[in-house]
Design a protein around this motif. Structure first.
Motif, mmCIF file in Angstrom:
data_model
loop_
_atom_site.group_PDB
_atom_site.id
_atom_site.type_symbol
_atom_site.label_atom_id
_atom_site.label_comp_id
_atom_site.label_asym_id
_atom_site.label_seq_id
_atom_site.Cartn_x
_atom_site.Cartn_y
_atom_site.Cartn_z
ATOM 1 N N GLU A 36 26.773 -36.517 -12.600
ATOM 2 C CA GLU A 36 26.576 -37.369 -11.462
ATOM 3 C C GLU A 36 25.687 -36.628 -10.257
ATOM 4 O OE1 GLU A 36 27.778 -41.778 -10.739
ATOM 5 O OE2 GLU A 36 27.819 -40.190 -8.083
ATOM 6 N N LEU A 37 24.311 -36.343 -10.032
ATOM 7 C CA LEU A 37 23.639 -35.989 -8.796
ATOM 8 C C LEU A 37 23.190 -37.010 -7.794
ATOM 9 C CD1 LEU A 37 20.588 -36.099 -9.507
ATOM 10 C CD2 LEU A 37 20.579 -34.816 -11.463
ATOM 11 N N ALA A 38 23.084 -37.235 -7.437
ATOM 12 C CA ALA A 38 22.250 -37.832 -6.147
ATOM 13 C C ALA A 38 20.674 -37.790 -5.547
ATOM 14 C CB ALA A 38 23.202 -37.891 -4.254
ATOM 15 N N PRO A 39 19.706 -37.979 -6.606
ATOM 16 C CA PRO A 39 18.563 -37.900 -6.791
ATOM 17 C C PRO A 39 18.255 -37.374 -5.445
ATOM 18 C CG PRO A 39 18.871 -40.013 -6.811
ATOM 19 C CD PRO A 39 20.098 -39.927 -6.607
ATOM 20 N N GLU A 40 18.173 -37.813 -3.960
ATOM 21 C CA GLU A 40 18.212 -37.426 -2.724
ATOM 22 C C GLU A 40 18.226 -35.915 -2.337
ATOM 23 O OE1 GLU A 40 18.814 -41.893 -2.265
ATOM 24 O OE2 GLU A 40 19.645 -39.498 -2.990
ATOM 25 N N ASN A 41 19.245 -35.526 -2.782
ATOM 26 C CA ASN A 41 19.468 -33.653 -2.420
ATOM 27 C C ASN A 41 18.793 -33.304 -3.743
ATOM 28 O OD1 ASN A 41 21.501 -34.709 -1.126
ATOM 29 N ND2 ASN A 41 23.199 -35.189 -2.054
ATOM 30 N N TRP A 42 18.314 -33.834 -4.130
ATOM 31 C CA TRP A 42 17.167 -32.736 -5.987
ATOM 32 C C TRP A 42 16.278 -32.992 -5.683
ATOM 33 C CZ3 TRP A 42 20.497 -29.123 -7.366
ATOM 34 C CH2 TRP A 42 22.202 -29.042 -6.747
ATOM 35 N N ILE A 43 16.056 -33.932 -5.843
ATOM 36 C CA ILE A 43 14.312 -33.926 -5.654
ATOM 37 C C ILE A 43 13.885 -33.027 -5.230
ATOM 38 C CG2 ILE A 43 12.021 -35.509 -4.170
ATOM 39 C CD1 ILE A 43 14.190 -38.046 -5.049
ATOM 40 N N PRO A 61 24.668 -34.323 -20.437
ATOM 41 C CA PRO A 61 23.961 -35.444 -19.370
ATOM 42 C C PRO A 61 23.909 -36.136 -18.090
ATOM 43 C CG PRO A 61 25.785 -35.895 -21.530
ATOM 44 C CD PRO A 61 25.925 -34.345 -21.022
ATOM 45 N N PHE A 62 23.565 -36.125 -17.559
ATOM 46 C CA PHE A 62 22.980 -36.663 -15.655
ATOM 47 C C PHE A 62 23.094 -38.160 -15.875
ATOM 48 C CE2 PHE A 62 20.913 -32.183 -14.071
ATOM 49 C CZ PHE A 62 22.311 -31.292 -14.001
ATOM 50 N N VAL A 63 23.687 -38.802 -15.178
ATOM 51 C CA VAL A 63 23.509 -39.973 -14.382
ATOM 52 C C VAL A 63 23.018 -40.110 -12.906
ATOM 53 C CG1 VAL A 63 24.869 -41.098 -15.841
ATOM 54 C CG2 VAL A 63 26.166 -40.196 -14.069
ATOM 55 N N MET A 64 21.980 -40.452 -12.937
ATOM 56 C CA MET A 64 22.205 -40.479 -11.012
ATOM 57 C C MET A 64 22.789 -41.705 -9.676
ATOM 58 S SD MET A 64 18.160 -39.100 -10.967
ATOM 59 C CE MET A 64 17.562 -40.389 -10.926
ATOM 60 N N SER A 87 10.731 -38.893 -11.353
ATOM 61 C CA SER A 87 10.550 -37.811 -12.286
ATOM 62 C C SER A 87 11.629 -37.315 -12.218
ATOM 63 C CB SER A 87 10.081 -36.574 -11.440
ATOM 64 O OG SER A 87 9.173 -35.591 -11.706
ATOM 65 N N LEU A 88 12.441 -37.135 -11.726
ATOM 66 C CA LEU A 88 14.868 -37.042 -12.104
ATOM 67 C C LEU A 88 15.024 -37.495 -13.239
ATOM 68 C CD1 LEU A 88 16.274 -36.300 -9.155
ATOM 69 C CD2 LEU A 88 15.137 -34.187 -10.295
ATOM 70 N N PRO A 95 19.778 -41.851 -18.502
ATOM 71 C CA PRO A 95 19.910 -43.017 -18.661
ATOM 72 C C PRO A 95 20.196 -44.089 -17.808
ATOM 73 C CG PRO A 95 22.062 -42.097 -19.060
ATOM 74 C CD PRO A 95 21.577 -41.626 -18.519
ATOM 75 N N ILE A 96 21.324 -43.723 -16.401
ATOM 76 C CA ILE A 96 21.706 -44.640 -15.804
ATOM 77 C C ILE A 96 21.115 -44.134 -14.295
ATOM 78 C CG2 ILE A 96 23.387 -45.292 -14.617
ATOM 79 C CD1 ILE A 96 25.114 -45.073 -16.734
ATOM 80 N N TYR A 97 20.239 -45.354 -13.254
ATOM 81 C CA TYR A 97 20.565 -45.386 -12.176
ATOM 82 C C TYR A 97 21.239 -46.230 -11.015
ATOM 83 C CZ TYR A 97 17.621 -45.216 -7.309
ATOM 84 O OH TYR A 97 17.834 -45.318 -5.855
ATOM 85 N N SER A 98 21.285 -45.009 -10.468
ATOM 86 C CA SER A 98 22.775 -46.391 -9.584
ATOM 87 C C SER A 98 22.499 -46.240 -7.989
ATOM 88 C CB SER A 98 24.209 -46.218 -9.773
ATOM 89 O OG SER A 98 24.587 -44.895 -9.578
ATOM 90 N N GLU A 99 22.691 -47.044 -6.953
ATOM 91 C CA GLU A 99 23.327 -47.229 -5.760
ATOM 92 C C GLU A 99 23.664 -48.303 -5.176
ATOM 93 O OE1 GLU A 99 22.204 -46.835 -3.003
ATOM 94 O OE2 GLU A 99 20.459 -45.228 -2.913
#
Length: 284
Positions: A36-43, A61-64, A87-88, A95-99
């Motif tokens: 699982e990656l935090a998109p803010e840390n990788w954009i 596989p990645f989820v975010m 983009s990510l 498949p999953i973007y969570s917040e």
């Protein structure tokens, strides 16, 4: 034919933190089922971190799980952030973007996740913002039940608020079992009764983590310690209700050796296996 949607990864995952990049790159292929990656840390990240991200994306596989969408805040939604998330999602077939079902900005970022008032007005406001996000990304937004320590105003309880948001917005849920446990101690309710009051058919994904014991009646959600036995028990009960959904072990600091984290990954897998055994027996 329409393009096939990416599938949710089964099993147990670990958070992709930069401090863990070296160990994660060197671990065995089947050590975890997803990252699982935090998109803010990788954009927009380049150099060796981008190269490491690409390598891990080829192996797992990645989820975010985002940190700053600010779904409940007064500021306009950050469309630049959503463009980076999109983009990510496309780059790694996520498949999953969570917040978090919280707010974290008001005339700028507050660098904390704060509780939304549990009111009808907030339900309508948050649901409209969720629909904007879902329309933009063309995928459900998966929102986490958050830990909180004080609530400024409420006309309903937390479970009723979550139910109302899910019903109006069509979003899905990330069930954080450590947050359930922490809140149950801090706010004096039964954790399983809270889970039973949620719209369980909307749960898509699960988090488990450790926390800090400030006092017998005050637990602080830190993600900086091992998971304790009562939280493992809540996870077992969650699986009994929603099935062995993909589950993420959160660890953000105080990192032990990777083998220790992988030991907790094994505990998640064992709990999932116990849940799957009755189904397997019925097919025998």
């Amino acid at each position: 034919m329409p393009e096939a949607l990416p599938q949710d990864p089964p099993g147990a995952g670990l958070g992709l933190r930069r401090a863990l990049m070296g160990p994660l790159l060197s671990m065995e292929e089947k050590a975890v089922d997803f990252l699982e990656l935090a998109p803010e840390n990788w954009i927009g990240v380049g150099g060796r971190y981008a190269a490491g991200l690409d390598t891990l994306g080829e192996r797992f596989p990645f989820v975010m799980h985002g940190l700053s969408l600010d779904i409940g805040g007064p500021d306009p939604l950050d469309m630049d952030l959503l463009a980076g998330v999109a983009s990510l999602v496309k780059r790694f077939d996520v498949p999953i973007y969570s917040e978090h079902l919280t707010y974290c900005a008001a005339d700028g970022h507050l660098y904390d996740l704060l509780p939304i008032p549990f009111t009808d007005e907030a339900v309508h406001y948050v649901s409209e913002r969720i629909r904007v996000v879902q329309d933009y990304l063309d995928m459900p937004l998966v929102l986490e039940n958050a830990s909180y320590y004080a609530q400024a105003h409420k006309d309903m309880d937390e479970a009723a608020f979550i139910n109302a948001v899910v019903e109006e917005s069509g979003c899905q849920l990330l069930l954080d079992v450590n947050n359930v446990y922490v809140n149950s101690v801090n706010h004096g309710y039964e954790p399983l009764a809270f889970i039973d009051a949620l719209p369980l058919d909307a749960v898509r994904y699960i988090h488990i983590a450790g926390h800090f014991d400030e006092a017998d009646d005050l637990k602080v959600d830190t993600h900086g310690a091992d998971v304790i036995d009562p939280v493992w028990e809540v996870l077992d009960e969650a699986y009994a209700r929603v099935g062995a959904l993909p589950t993420l072990l959160e660890r953000d600091f105080n990192f032990p050796e990777l083998d220790t984290l992988l030991g907790e990954i094994t505990q998640i897998r064992n709990a999932q296996h116990r849940r799957l055994l009755p189904a397997l027996d019925l097919k025998a």
